[in-house]
Write a protein that holds these residues in place. Structure first.
Motif, short mmCIF file in Angstrom:
data_model
loop_
_atom_site.label_atom_id
_atom_site.label_comp_id
_atom_site.label_asym_id
_atom_site.label_seq_id
_atom_site.Cartn_x
_atom_site.Cartn_y
_atom_site.Cartn_z
N LYS A 14 28.12 -60.66 131.15
CA LYS A 14 26.80 -61.30 131.07
C LYS A 14 26.19 -61.48 132.47
CE LYS A 14 24.26 -65.08 128.92
NZ LYS A 14 23.33 -65.19 130.04
N LYS A 15 27.04 -61.77 133.45
CA LYS A 15 26.54 -61.99 134.81
C LYS A 15 25.90 -60.71 135.36
CE LYS A 15 27.98 -64.46 138.98
NZ LYS A 15 29.11 -65.12 139.67
N TRP A 16 26.51 -59.54 135.03
CA TRP A 16 25.89 -58.28 135.47
C TRP A 16 24.59 -58.04 134.71
CZ3 TRP A 16 24.36 -54.98 138.63
CH2 TRP A 16 23.84 -53.74 138.23
N CYS A 56 35.57 -47.14 127.23
CA CYS A 56 34.45 -47.81 127.87
C CYS A 56 34.83 -48.30 129.26
CB CYS A 56 33.98 -48.99 127.02
SG CYS A 56 32.69 -50.00 127.78
N VAL A 57 33.94 -48.10 130.22
CA VAL A 57 34.05 -48.74 131.53
C VAL A 57 32.90 -49.73 131.64
CG1 VAL A 57 33.95 -48.42 134.03
CG2 VAL A 57 35.26 -46.83 132.63
N GLN A 58 33.23 -50.99 131.47
CA GLN A 58 32.22 -52.05 131.48
C GLN A 58 31.93 -52.47 132.92
OE1 GLN A 58 31.02 -53.71 128.30
NE2 GLN A 58 29.44 -54.02 129.85
N ILE A 59 30.66 -52.66 133.23
CA ILE A 59 30.28 -53.18 134.54
C ILE A 59 30.18 -54.69 134.46
CG2 ILE A 59 28.60 -53.06 136.42
CD1 ILE A 59 29.95 -50.40 135.83
N GLY A 60 30.70 -55.39 135.48
CA GLY A 60 30.66 -56.84 135.49
C GLY A 60 30.50 -57.39 136.89
N VAL A 61 30.34 -58.69 136.97
CA VAL A 61 30.29 -59.41 138.24
C VAL A 61 31.30 -60.56 138.15
CG1 VAL A 61 28.88 -60.72 139.88
CG2 VAL A 61 27.87 -58.81 138.61
N SER A 62 32.22 -60.62 139.10
CA SER A 62 33.28 -61.61 139.07
C SER A 62 32.79 -62.99 139.51
CB SER A 62 34.43 -61.17 139.98
OG SER A 62 34.03 -61.26 141.35
N ASP A 63 33.67 -63.99 139.40
CA ASP A 63 33.35 -65.34 139.86
C ASP A 63 33.12 -65.37 141.37
OD1 ASP A 63 33.57 -66.36 137.31
OD2 ASP A 63 35.67 -66.95 137.55
N GLN A 64 33.69 -64.38 142.07
CA GLN A 64 33.52 -64.27 143.53
C GLN A 64 32.29 -63.44 143.90
OE1 GLN A 64 36.68 -63.56 142.03
NE2 GLN A 64 37.12 -65.75 142.33
#
Length: 237
Positions: A14-16, A56-64
């Motif tokens: 969701k962040k991405w 699937c290769v999901q794109i995301g943004v970590s907590d960092q």
């Protein structure tokens, strides 16, 4: 490489999705000269669960606030499956030179004609050039796509943001061929490329996988080509 809980996975995805429309955030996430290192253990985790010709290769943004990729299995209906834990790779600066290899084999076919009088009357030869089949990618095309992303990736984001934020990719669907066949000790250095799509008549991002020994050692890898091209960003595919 790290581990996410199911909730951390959903939060990262969701962040991405929420970050795609903020050009300043995107610029900070897509650090130049960076790659993802996809390790054999990450592939093995999803290999036996995957029921489709793609994963699937999901794109995301970590907590960092790091850009990450998360490999996820897909069921026989093409639906992304849930896991008890998710392994991810962060977008990190490439620390060592990366070698792209391609073995091309040229076949020479010689033909001669023996007449009914048992005499040679004609002879010639044909040269058959190598044919590159997907998902293997020609070395020069791979380099061109990678360099195009380095030079024009942010321009692509800027243009897509003006047209339709929802058209910016959230994940990539990747054919299992060659990736799932990788032996232990082999990893995939994964990077973005930018190449023209004849179907959509515009430039689209690609994920390009380059096989290499773990830790990018100097150990040789026997393979026709170590560069695989998967230009299936979702959306638009």
């Amino acid at each position: 490489m790290g581990i996410l809980t199911p909730q951390q996975y959903l939060d990262a995805v969701k962040k991405w999705e929420d970050s795609r429309g903020d050009f300043n955030l995107v610029q900070n996430l897509f650090k130049p000269n960076s790659v993802f290192n996809l390790h054999h253990s990450q592939i093995e985790q999803i290999k036996n669960l995957n029921k489709s010709n793609d994963f699937c290769v999901q794109i995301g943004v970590s907590d960092q606030d790091e850009l990450i990729i998360i490999p996820v299995p897909v069921d026989d209906r093409g639906v992304i499956m849930g896991l008890e834990q998710y392994q991810y790779s962060a977008f990190e600066t490439l620390e060592k030179d990366l070698y792209l290899t391609e073995k091309q084999t040229y076949t020479v076919v010689k033909k001669s004609v023996l007449s009914t009088k048992m005499r040679r009357t004609d002879s010639d030869s044909d040269i058959f050039f190598p044919v590159i089949n997907k998902p293997v990618m020609e070395q020069e095309k791979a380099l061109e796509a990678i360099e195009s992303w380095q030079n024009n990736g942010m321009d692509w984001f800027s243009m897509e943001r003006k047209n339709a934020i929802d058209a910016i990719f959230t994940h990539f669907m990747v054919p299992v061929e060659r990736i799932f066949e990788a032996k232990e000790g082999i990893m995939f250095v994964t990077t973005f490329g930018l190449k023209y799509s004849e179907i959509y008549q515009k430039l689209l991002p690609a994920l390009i996988f380059i096989s290499a020994p773990d830790n990018l050692s100097n150990e040789s890898v026997e393979i026709d080509s170590n560069t695989l091209d998967f230009a299936k960003p979702c959306p638009p595919y």
